[in-house]
Design a protein around this motif. Structure first.
Motif, PDB file in Angstrom:
ATOM      1  N   TRP A  12       1.184  -1.227  -0.017  1.00 23.23           N
ATOM      2  CA  TRP A  12      -0.223  -0.392  -0.097  1.00 23.23           C
ATOM      3  C   TRP A  12       0.749   1.221  -0.227  1.00 23.23           C
ATOM      4  CZ3 TRP A  12      -4.859   1.974  -0.974  1.00 23.23           C
ATOM      5  CH2 TRP A  12      -4.897   2.746  -0.553  1.00 23.23           C
ATOM      6  N   ASN A  13       1.081   1.796  -0.845  1.00 22.79           N
ATOM      7  CA  ASN A  13       1.986   2.785  -1.424  1.00 22.79           C
ATOM      8  C   ASN A  13       1.435   4.315  -0.703  1.00 22.79           C
ATOM      9  OD1 ASN A  13       0.415   4.154  -3.130  1.00 22.79           O
ATOM     10  ND2 ASN A  13       1.169   3.358  -5.020  1.00 22.79           N
ATOM     11  N   GLY A  14       0.240   4.311  -0.222  1.00 20.65           N
ATOM     12  CA  GLY A  14      -0.277   5.383   0.682  1.00 20.65           C
ATOM     13  C   GLY A  14      -1.449   6.093  -0.160  1.00 20.65           C
TER      14      GLY A  14
ATOM     15  N   ARG B 122       9.822  -7.419  -6.636  1.00 20.33           N
ATOM     16  CA  ARG B 122      10.116  -6.290  -7.863  1.00 20.33           C
ATOM     17  C   ARG B 122      10.026  -5.342  -7.232  1.00 20.33           C
ATOM     18  NH1 ARG B 122       5.073  -5.124 -11.865  1.00 20.33           N
ATOM     19  NH2 ARG B 122       5.172  -6.189 -10.679  1.00 20.33           N
ATOM     20  N   VAL B 123      11.225  -4.104  -7.163  1.00 17.36           N
ATOM     21  CA  VAL B 123      11.015  -2.695  -6.730  1.00 17.36           C
ATOM     22  C   VAL B 123      11.091  -1.843  -6.995  1.00 17.36           C
ATOM     23  CG1 VAL B 123      12.904  -1.958  -4.990  1.00 17.36           C
ATOM     24  CG2 VAL B 123      12.573  -4.509  -5.034  1.00 17.36           C
ATOM     25  N   SER B 124       9.806  -0.594  -6.887  1.00 20.32           N
ATOM     26  CA  SER B 124       9.732   0.317  -7.751  1.00 20.32           C
ATOM     27  C   SER B 124      10.243   0.789  -7.734  1.00 20.32           C
ATOM     28  CB  SER B 124       8.091   0.243  -7.864  1.00 20.32           C
ATOM     29  OG  SER B 124       7.848   0.988  -6.385  1.00 20.32           O
ATOM     30  N   PRO B 125      10.351   2.413  -7.378  1.00 23.33           N
ATOM     31  CA  PRO B 125      11.152   3.641  -7.108  1.00 23.33           C
ATOM     32  C   PRO B 125      10.449   4.130  -5.646  1.00 23.33           C
ATOM     33  CG  PRO B 125      10.818   3.517  -9.858  1.00 23.33           C
ATOM     34  CD  PRO B 125       9.897   2.581  -9.860  1.00 23.33           C
ATOM     35  N   GLY B 126       9.340   4.363  -5.700  1.00 21.64           N
ATOM     36  CA  GLY B 126       8.549   4.288  -4.722  1.00 21.64           C
ATOM     37  C   GLY B 126       8.955   3.310  -3.689  1.00 21.64           C
ATOM     38  N   PHE B 127       8.677   2.517  -3.909  1.00 22.83           N
ATOM     39  CA  PHE B 127       9.071   1.047  -2.827  1.00 22.83           C
ATOM     40  C   PHE B 127      10.376   1.055  -2.272  1.00 22.83           C
ATOM     41  CE2 PHE B 127       9.754  -3.226  -0.909  1.00 22.83           C
ATOM     42  CZ  PHE B 127       9.419  -2.944   0.031  1.00 22.83           C
ATOM     43  N   GLN B 128      11.341   1.626  -3.743  1.00 26.40           N
ATOM     44  CA  GLN B 128      12.627   1.518  -2.894  1.00 26.40           C
ATOM     45  C   GLN B 128      13.150   2.462  -2.343  1.00 26.40           C
ATOM     46  OE1 GLN B 128      15.687  -0.651  -3.945  1.00 26.40           O
ATOM     47  NE2 GLN B 128      17.000   0.628  -2.729  1.00 26.40           N
ATOM     48  N   ALA B 129      12.460   3.889  -2.518  1.00 25.95           N
ATOM     49  CA  ALA B 129      13.083   5.246  -1.606  1.00 25.95           C
ATOM     50  C   ALA B 129      12.797   4.304  -0.094  1.00 25.95           C
ATOM     51  CB  ALA B 129      11.677   6.459  -2.376  1.00 25.95           C
ATOM     52  N   VAL B 130      11.183   3.999   0.386  1.00 25.63           N
ATOM     53  CA  VAL B 130      11.037   3.205   1.548  1.00 25.63           C
ATOM     54  C   VAL B 130      11.895   2.709   2.101  1.00 25.63           C
ATOM     55  CG1 VAL B 130       9.125   1.909   2.697  1.00 25.63           C
ATOM     56  CG2 VAL B 130       8.389   3.788   1.266  1.00 25.63           C
TER      57      VAL B 130
ATOM     58  N   GLY C 171      -2.594   3.686  -2.791  1.00 26.92           N
ATOM     59  CA  GLY C 171      -3.234   2.178  -3.816  1.00 26.92           C
ATOM     60  C   GLY C 171      -2.461   0.997  -3.685  1.00 26.92           C
ATOM     61  N   TYR C 172      -2.588  -0.531  -4.303  1.00 28.85           N
ATOM     62  CA  TYR C 172      -1.789  -1.140  -4.173  1.00 28.85           C
ATOM     63  C   TYR C 172      -1.352  -1.601  -4.878  1.00 28.85           C
ATOM     64  CZ  TYR C 172      -4.915  -2.208   0.208  1.00 28.85           C
ATOM     65  OH  TYR C 172      -5.061  -2.318   1.495  1.00 28.85           O
ATOM     66  N   GLU C 173       0.208  -1.868  -5.194  1.00 30.48           N
ATOM     67  CA  GLU C 173       1.131  -2.164  -5.913  1.00 30.48           C
ATOM     68  C   GLU C 173       2.209  -3.211  -5.878  1.00 30.48           C
ATOM     69  OE1 GLU C 173       5.914  -0.339  -6.639  1.00 30.48           O
ATOM     70  OE2 GLU C 173       4.241   1.384  -6.192  1.00 30.48           O
ATOM     71  N   GLN C 174       1.104  -4.178  -6.688  1.00 29.51           N
ATOM     72  CA  GLN C 174       1.978  -5.211  -6.563  1.00 29.51           C
ATOM     73  C   GLN C 174       3.450  -5.585  -6.694  1.00 29.51           C
ATOM     74  OE1 GLN C 174       0.163  -8.026  -9.669  1.00 29.51           O
ATOM     75  NE2 GLN C 174       1.931  -9.442  -9.841  1.00 29.51           N
ATOM     76  N   LEU C 175       3.749  -6.442  -5.538  1.00 30.83           N
ATOM     77  CA  LEU C 175       5.776  -6.441  -5.519  1.00 30.83           C
ATOM     78  C   LEU C 175       5.871  -7.437  -6.437  1.00 30.83           C
ATOM     79  CD1 LEU C 175       5.748  -5.131  -1.982  1.00 30.83           C
ATOM     80  CD2 LEU C 175       6.656  -3.680  -3.778  1.00 30.83           C
ATOM     81  N   THR C 176       5.534  -8.752  -6.444  1.00 24.56           N
ATOM     82  CA  THR C 176       5.797 -10.309  -6.206  1.00 24.56           C
ATOM     83  C   THR C 176       5.678 -10.292  -8.113  1.00 24.56           C
ATOM     84  OG1 THR C 176       3.869 -11.139  -5.687  1.00 24.56           O
ATOM     85  CG2 THR C 176       6.119 -10.808  -4.334  1.00 24.56           C
ATOM     86  N   GLU C 177       6.355 -11.075  -8.674  1.00 22.03           N
ATOM     87  CA  GLU C 177       6.045 -11.787  -9.790  1.00 22.03           C
ATOM     88  C   GLU C 177       6.512 -13.525  -9.893  1.00 22.03           C
ATOM     89  OE1 GLU C 177       8.796 -10.392 -13.203  1.00 22.03           O
ATOM     90  OE2 GLU C 177       8.270  -8.335 -12.783  1.00 22.03           O
TER      91      GLU C 177
END
Length: 75
Positions: free
Chosen positions: A40-42, A60-68, A44-50
């Protein structure tokens, strides 16, 4: 359903554990379930796995999750 509050570097091991738990639950489930882990990025939900064709689970690490992750690793 699983939840983990991101507070520190334990998120890395927890995310891996959640990914494998979700994949195993998906393959063992008699009904619809998702094999994925979401963040939960604040807004909406973002899928982290493949899941690859051979069944390998990857995070899978998106730029937003990487920042966290960087923020909690600094303490």
């Amino acid at each position: 359903m699983m939840w983990h509050v991101i507070e520190d570097s334990s998120v890395i091991g927890t995310a891996n554990g959640m990914a494998y738990f979700a994949a195993a639950g998906y393959s063992d489930s008699p009904g619809p379930a998702s094999p994925h882990v979401y963040w939960w990025n604040g807004t909406g939900y973002e899928q982290l796995t493949e899941v690859s064709d051979d069944g390998t689970v990857m995070i899978r690490v998106s730029p937003g999750f990487q920042a966290v992750l960087e923020k909690v690793m600094k303490g």
